[in-house]
Design a protein around this motif. Structure first.
Motif, PDB file in Angstrom:
ATOM      1  N   GLU A 192      69.268  61.396 -13.655  1.00  0.00           N
ATOM      2  CA  GLU A 192      69.658  61.149 -15.041  1.00  0.00           C
ATOM      3  C   GLU A 192      71.012  60.470 -15.090  1.00  0.00           C
ATOM      4  O   GLU A 192      71.843  60.639 -14.196  1.00  0.00           O
ATOM      5  CB  GLU A 192      69.771  62.499 -15.784  1.00  0.00           C
ATOM      6  CG  GLU A 192      68.459  63.107 -16.158  1.00  0.00           C
ATOM      7  CD  GLU A 192      67.782  62.367 -17.296  1.00  0.00           C
ATOM      8  OE1 GLU A 192      68.365  61.399 -17.807  1.00  0.00           O
ATOM      9  OE2 GLU A 192      66.663  62.752 -17.645  1.00  0.00           O
ATOM     10  N   ASN A 193      71.232  59.687 -16.141  1.00  0.00           N
ATOM     11  CA  ASN A 193      72.555  59.132 -16.371  1.00  0.00           C
ATOM     12  C   ASN A 193      72.956  58.065 -15.381  1.00  0.00           C
ATOM     13  O   ASN A 193      74.120  57.744 -15.270  1.00  0.00           O
ATOM     14  CB  ASN A 193      73.620  60.222 -16.331  1.00  0.00           C
ATOM     15  CG  ASN A 193      74.105  60.515 -17.710  1.00  0.00           C
ATOM     16  OD1 ASN A 193      73.995  59.658 -18.580  1.00  0.00           O
ATOM     17  ND2 ASN A 193      74.604  61.706 -17.917  1.00  0.00           N
ATOM     18  N   THR A 194      72.012  57.538 -14.633  1.00  0.00           N
ATOM     19  CA  THR A 194      72.380  56.446 -13.737  1.00  0.00           C
ATOM     20  C   THR A 194      72.697  55.214 -14.576  1.00  0.00           C
ATOM     21  O   THR A 194      71.887  54.807 -15.401  1.00  0.00           O
ATOM     22  CB  THR A 194      71.229  56.130 -12.777  1.00  0.00           C
ATOM     23  OG1 THR A 194      70.809  57.331 -12.176  1.00  0.00           O
ATOM     24  CG2 THR A 194      71.651  55.151 -11.728  1.00  0.00           C
ATOM     25  N   THR A 221      69.009  54.499 -16.316  1.00  0.00           N
ATOM     26  CA  THR A 221      67.884  55.428 -16.443  1.00  0.00           C
ATOM     27  C   THR A 221      67.167  55.246 -17.776  1.00  0.00           C
ATOM     28  O   THR A 221      65.940  55.286 -17.848  1.00  0.00           O
ATOM     29  CB  THR A 221      68.398  56.869 -16.334  1.00  0.00           C
ATOM     30  OG1 THR A 221      69.185  56.962 -15.162  1.00  0.00           O
ATOM     31  CG2 THR A 221      67.260  57.837 -16.234  1.00  0.00           C
TER      32      THR A 221
END
Lengths: 361, 180
Positions: B123-125, B150
């Motif tokens: 998450e949060n890439t 993401t």
């Protein structure tokens, strides 16, 4: 009676001096003088009387004066020989017209330097563009006379002063073509003026560019120039001035940057490893401190994710309340009942991990 | 062989930081012994002190490699990570991508990861974030750069590139002679 006697005495006393003083109009010279009457110039080729001119003092002065007087006398005699006439009637001054000067005098000032070429001239020279000569006058058929090619009263009429203008195809019919033409003209004039000033500025820059100061001794060298010359001389040895003895009060100068810079030194391979680690940690701290406190993209992404999660949670709660969860999965087995189950087994424990495909509930 | 200068250290840390963030500290300061970075023939090696002392006795011309090669400096003094650094990137990686078994092979042949092959992603890439690529069985396969964040990954079509390939373990076979 007494006064008259005194006058006579005076005259008698003065007579022998006067008799000596008037000098002859005729001057004897061994060689003839050369005259350039146009420049009022007389050249005396005779050697000067050596006896009279030797040594300083009144005798030399007198001899020079006598020589000058004689030569002037000869020059004036030549002038009198010129044809002359009275300027304003019989009582006017006598005027002689001088012939053309035969000696060319050097000019007083240096000749003017050629004007530095403008940018266009440089370009034209580079490209080999030559100026085509055109006559300034052309035949005007309508006026039946020769008129200028350009400018006021030019041949064919001035287009700027025409009373009628065609509206070009595709142009706005409401547009004032006269105003447009005037505006274009104004712009052209402004651009020309700007270019002219730019050429002037470039010429000025080129003429006032400061060359490197000469290192060899010249008449007047400033303190800085002398210092530079001394510095250059100091390092102009085989050892780059390393073994050059210093003068008593000579300032110690650092070597100029770039030319002889410090030799690159690296840390030893097996030096103080703890200190090396400390330096690296310091560097890491400095690098991390520069990071912005708030990464906008990350924050936005986080917000979006939270909203998504909330929406999904709300939806899931509703479905649970309605108790339709089991039926929905039965209805859509193709949505990945088997597949998702397999994946759930593979997935390792981890909080911040999501599936590639979004799963509801 | 020599220690890195400050500029070189900075270049190496900046590149490493894209994958493991502040975890570089754990590489620099290890509880199990002293480890350090050394430059040899433009390559950066991560060496233990014991190994370093042994290697110091070998002439520079004869020394082929020591420790773990992290990457090399290009001629323009940019740092490139090698796949050999994967062993140290994988345990500390902050952003990970899991590849489906079907497209593992494609990635190991040096291709980018497509959306269709994307198993999971942290998450949060963010976009252009350095990521470590794993197989679904959590075996590190290589690393790369996220081509999409993401959020965007969910929307793109299946043939869109999700992770740009940078290095994979297939290089151990493909470019065996240049990996040291």
């Amino acid at each position: 009676m007494a006064a008259a006697v005194r006058v006579e005495e005076l005259l008698a006393a003065a007579a022998p001096g006067e008799r000596e003083a008037p000098r002859s109009v005729a001057v004897e010279k061994e060689l003839e003088l050369e005259f350039d009457l146009g420049n009022l110039l007389a050249l005396d080729p005779n050697p000067p009387p050596a006896a009279g001119l030797r040594g300083a003092g009144p005798r030399r002065e007198a001899a020079l004066r006598a020589l000058a007087r004689d030569n002037a006398q000869l020059l004036v005699a030549q002038l009198w020989a010129l044809p002359a006439e009275r300027a304003g009637g019989a009582a006017g001054p006598l005027v002689a017209s001088l012939p053309e000067p035969s000696c060319r005098l050097p000019r007083e000032k240096p000749p003017p330097k050629p004007r530095p070429p403008t940018r266009w001239e440089q370009f034209a020279r580079l490209k080999g563009i030559r100026r085509r000569k055109r006559t300034s006058l052309v035949w005007d058929e309508q006026a039946k006379e020769w008129r200028r090619r350009w400018g006021y009263r030019r041949a064919g009429g001035d287009p700027a002063r025409s009373w009628l203008l065609e509206v070009p195809a595709g142009a706005d019919p409401e547009e004032d073509q006269f105003a447009k033409k005037r505006q274009e003209k104004r712009e052209r004039v402004a651009r020309n003026e700007f270019n002219r000033l730019r050429n002037l500025a470039r010429a000025h820059r080129a003429s006032t560019a400061i060359p490197a100061p000469p290192l060899h001794p010249t008449g007047h060298q400033s303190r800085q120039e002398l210092g530079l010359a001394a510095r250059v001389a100091r390092v102009s040895t085989a050892s780059l001035g390393r073994f050059q003895p210093r003068l008593p009060k000579e300032p110690v100068e650092l070597p100029p940057r770039g030319r002889c810079s410090k030799k690159r030194r690296f840390e030893p391979v097996l030096g103080d490893l703890a200190a090396e680690r400390g330096r690296q940690l310091e560097l890491l701290k400095a690098m991390n401190s520069k990071k912005p406190a708030l990464d906008i993209t990350r924050a936005v992404n986080k917000q979006l994710r939270e909203e998504d999660a909330e929406a999904a949670a709300a939806k899931g709660k509703k479905q649970k309340q309605r108790g339709k969860r089991g039926r929905r999965q039965q209805q859509r087995p193709a949505r990945g009942g088997r597949k998702s189950g397999a994946r759930r087994q593979q997935r390792p424990a981890g909080g911040n991990i999501t599936g590639g495909k979004r799963k509801k509930a | 062989m020599r220690p890195l200068t400050e500029a070189e250290t900075r270049a190496v840390f900046e590149k490493l930081g894209r994958y493991i963030g502040e975890n570089i500290q754990l590489l620099v300061e290890r509880p199990d012994g002293t480890y350090c970075f050394r430059l040899h023939r433009d390559r950066v090696y991560y060496v233990s002190e014991k190994l370093l002392k042994g290697a110091a006795s070998i002439p520079r011309g004869s020394l082929v490699a020591l420790g773990t090669c992290f990457g090399k400096f290009t001629k323009t003094q940019k740092f490139r990570l090698n796949v050999t650094a994967l062993d140290f990137l994988a345990p500390y990686a902050k952003y990970k991508v899991w590849v489906k078994p079907g497209s593992e092979q494609s990635f190991l042949y040096g291709n980018h990861v497509l959306k269709s092959g994307l198993g999971r992603i942290t998450e949060n890439t963010a976009q252009y974030q350095g990521v470590v690529v794993y197989s679904m069985a959590d075996v590190p396969l290589g690393f790369g750069v996220a081509a999409k964040s993401t959020q965007d990954c969910r929307k793109v079509d299946p043939m869109a590139i999700v992770v740009f390939h940078q290095a994979d373990v297939g290089e151990y076979v493909r470019s065996e002679d240049t990996l040291t």
